[in-house]
Design a protein around this motif. Structure first.
Motif, mmCIF file in Angstrom:
data_model
loop_
_atom_site.group_PDB
_atom_site.id
_atom_site.type_symbol
_atom_site.label_atom_id
_atom_site.label_comp_id
_atom_site.label_asym_id
_atom_site.label_seq_id
_atom_site.Cartn_x
_atom_site.Cartn_y
_atom_site.Cartn_z
ATOM 1 N N ILE A 160 0.849 -1.205 0.000
ATOM 2 C CA ILE A 160 0.000 0.000 0.000
ATOM 3 C C ILE A 160 0.882 1.252 0.000
ATOM 4 N N PHE A 161 1.889 1.236 0.871
ATOM 5 C CA PHE A 161 2.790 2.391 0.965
ATOM 6 C C PHE A 161 3.552 2.599 -0.337
ATOM 7 N N ALA A 182 -0.569 10.297 2.156
ATOM 8 C CA ALA A 182 -0.706 9.890 3.559
ATOM 9 C C ALA A 182 -2.168 9.724 3.920
ATOM 10 N N GLN A 183 -2.966 10.669 3.432
ATOM 11 C CA GLN A 183 -4.412 10.606 3.688
ATOM 12 C C GLN A 183 -5.015 9.336 3.074
ATOM 13 N N ALA A 184 -4.588 9.053 1.843
ATOM 14 C CA ALA A 184 -5.116 7.883 1.132
ATOM 15 C C ALA A 184 -4.701 6.597 1.850
ATOM 16 N N ILE A 202 -7.554 1.194 7.046
ATOM 17 C CA ILE A 202 -8.763 0.827 7.805
ATOM 18 C C ILE A 202 -9.386 -0.442 7.215
ATOM 19 N N LEU A 203 -9.254 -0.602 5.901
ATOM 20 C CA LEU A 203 -9.894 -1.726 5.224
ATOM 21 C C LEU A 203 -9.134 -3.040 5.406
ATOM 22 N N GLU A 204 -7.911 -2.951 5.884
ATOM 23 C CA GLU A 204 -7.122 -4.178 6.066
ATOM 24 C C GLU A 204 -7.701 -4.993 7.221
ATOM 25 N N LYS A 205 -8.014 -6.258 6.956
ATOM 26 C CA LYS A 205 -8.685 -7.092 7.978
ATOM 27 C C LYS A 205 -7.774 -7.475 9.145
#
Lengths: 88, 182
Positions: free
Chosen positions: B39-40, B82-84, B90-93
């Motif tokens: 993601i990063f 950073a915002q994205a 949050i969506l990562e389980k």
């Protein structure tokens, strides 16, 4: 009638004989020259929170306003990350 | 670690702490780590440091779990990305909690192992100081008790009993000695 007995000290840490009286204590962070307070530093946060894990008053700890504000953000972040509790 | 400064004017340095569930298997944990780093990377982040804390107890249960594993990342990002990333995490389980914050001035990256060793040293010092204080107070108490228990002093007596003029004679002899140089 016997004279009334003196009430015991409520908190031993607040009435530490080695420390100057509350309200006249020096800032422990300023003494060490700390520029920022880390929310991951558990022992420091624990020192400045009480049994119920609320932040201790500036009057008793001697922290200056600048560092108290830093401490507040650090404690709030640590609480969110479950490093320290919200309420015991 | 030297003082951290972003390479470009637009970029900022962010610290990200992620709390993973402890119910993951090793394979799932590795996958979760990889997905977060991906993601990063997708958002153009530049990894500066990574610190794995390992298994830690939580101050309060999160999703009925009392233990978790923390991982701290240090990334150089643009504010928009950073915002994205904050929204994507949050969506990562497998992630129980995460926190993405800009580093303060005079920030120093300290690994968990270094911090733990510093804590241990501080504790040792505190214990030693407490013992010293205890010994000192004990000593003072003993001295105080000994002074209390001792009988009151008698009236001071002359240290050398008067020998009836023999002393004066001796003194006279000494003073009159010719070899003596005063």
């Amino acid at each position: 009638m016997p004279p009334p007995r003196p009430s015991p000290p409520r908190n031993t840490a607040q009435n530490d004989p080695h420390l100057p009286p509350p309200g006249k204590r020096p800032c422990p962070f300023c003494l060490k020259g700390i520029a920022w307070i880390d929310y991951k530093d558990y022992p420091i946060l624990k020192k400045f929170t009480n049994y119920f894990s609320s932040i201790k008053k500036r009057y008793y700890t001697g922290v200056c306003l600048r560092h108290q504000k830093m401490l507040k953000t650090a404690v709030e972040r640590a609480r969110f990350m479950a490093i320290i509790a919200y309420r015991k | 670690m030297p003082v951290l400064t972003p390479s470009t004017e637009e970029a900022r340095i962010y610290e990200c702490i992620v709390l993973f569930s402890l119910q993951l298997s090793e394979k799932e944990y590795a996958q979760a780590l990889a997905s977060i780093e991906q993601i990063f990377e997708e958002k153009g982040g530049k990894k500066l440091a990574k610190d794995v804390w390992g298994k830690q107890g939580l101050a309060y249960p999160i999703k009925k779990q009392t233990e978790g594993q923390y991982v701290v990342y240090l990334y150089e990002l643009s504010p928009e990305s950073a915002q994205a990333i904050d929204a994507a995490l949050i969506l990562e389980k497998p992630v129980l909690r995460h926190l993405l914050v800009k580093i303060p001035k005079h920030y120093e990256f300290v690994t968990f192992a270094e911090r733990a060793s510093a804590w241990a040293k501080e504790k040792e010092n505190e214990v030693q100081e407490k013992e010293k204080e205890r010994e000192e107070t004990l000593k003072q108490k003993m001295i105080h008790r000994a002074a209390k228990a001792a009988p009151p002093k008698e009236a001071s007596k002359p240290l050398v009993p008067d020998a009836g003029g023999s002393l004066e004679e001796k003194l006279g002899e000494i003073i009159s000695d010719e070899d003596l140089r005063l």
